[in-house]
Design a protein around this motif. Sequence first.
Motif, PDB file in Angstrom:
ATOM      1  N   THR A  82      35.406 -28.378 -34.658  1.00 10.02           N
ATOM      2  CA  THR A  82      34.501 -27.230 -34.676  1.00 10.02           C
ATOM      3  C   THR A  82      34.416 -26.616 -33.287  1.00 10.02           C
ATOM      4  OG1 THR A  82      33.154 -28.145 -36.468  1.00 10.02           O
ATOM      5  CG2 THR A  82      32.135 -26.465 -35.083  1.00 10.02           C
ATOM      6  N   ARG A 139      32.337 -23.691 -31.116  1.00 13.24           N
ATOM      7  CA  ARG A 139      31.147 -22.836 -31.113  1.00 13.24           C
ATOM      8  C   ARG A 139      31.423 -21.644 -30.190  1.00 13.24           C
ATOM      9  NH1 ARG A 139      27.398 -27.485 -28.977  1.00 13.24           N
ATOM     10  NH2 ARG A 139      29.223 -27.516 -27.619  1.00 13.24           N
ATOM     11  N   SER A 185      30.053 -19.122 -35.001  1.00  8.22           N
ATOM     12  CA  SER A 185      29.847 -18.121 -33.952  1.00  8.22           C
ATOM     13  C   SER A 185      28.481 -17.472 -34.053  1.00  8.22           C
ATOM     14  CB  SER A 185      30.942 -17.049 -34.018  1.00  8.22           C
ATOM     15  OG  SER A 185      30.694 -16.124 -35.062  1.00  8.22           O
ATOM     16  N   LEU A 197      27.348 -23.614 -26.593  1.00 11.65           N
ATOM     17  CA  LEU A 197      28.554 -22.881 -26.965  1.00 11.65           C
ATOM     18  C   LEU A 197      29.740 -23.439 -26.182  1.00 11.65           C
ATOM     19  CD1 LEU A 197      27.159 -19.216 -26.939  1.00 11.65           C
ATOM     20  CD2 LEU A 197      27.706 -20.594 -28.953  1.00 11.65           C
TER      21      LEU A 197
END
Length: 304
Positions: free
Chosen positions: A96, A98, A128, A145
């Motif tokens: 994953t 971000r 996102s 993030l």
Amino acid sequence: MDFEDVSLTALRVFRAVAEHGTFTAAAAALGYTQSAVSRQMATIERAAGTQLLQRRREGVRLTAAGRTVLRHATVVLDEIEATARELSGLPAAAGTVRLGWIPSAGAALLPRALTELSHTDPGLRVVSREGTTPVLVRALRAGSLDLVLLGSAPPFRPPDTETPPLVVETLTERALRLAVPATHPLARGDFVDVADLRGQRWIAGPSSGEDRLMGVWPGLDERPEIAHTARDWCAKLHLVAAGSGLTTVPAALAPAAPEGVRILPVRGGPQEQRRLLLASLARSPTQSVNRVAAALRAAALAVT
């Protein structure tokens, strides 16, 4: 220092404050009261035995000690999240990525990159969210993030002054454009002269203390008439199509312009360049992050 009694809640609150920049914004994001956020911050600063935040009128800034605590808090919180996912039978988050992005990147560049990734890396998951450049930089620093797409205007300063510096690369550098109703006299040519922008009505973004949203052409020698204020790019461009005014747009938004709008360059006056940046923390990225970064680079080259 004694962190034995520091709760996960306090760590989450600390990361939220670092990410959002104010106690008020962190409280809103977490669904807490501001006093509850203040209490949790007091707890973690007592445990650290030193000040973790500099309180300023415009918000908070991490001290050197605060950056150290945030770095370790992020590791702890990520490990806890990974444990919870595994116990729940959910797939590991290793695949994953971000991603944060400024609004103008969401119109053409981001969908193109995600479409390409769905073909080349179907097992890779991208999560996102949209944000302003300052907000995204703080989220990147806070570990929320992995990659961010940022905007930059002259004189093209670094995204922030924190250490260590972020790893930043320029994906595109293009001239700012003007969105004009197709029925407007200025739409008759292939460009607009800056002198002809005097006396026009504008569709602008709401003013913000930390982020200048585009709308009015920079450097006009008059007080502009703001006919409409809108944050959403789609709303701005449809207001232009309706003949309600002009607005500035980055070149990357040209493919997303609705019928009834012409996107034109402006000549005369200083060159108004805008950069789209890809930023990450100064550390070794995962293969998944590298694949997403590569897709974003390719999409930036393809979007004109």
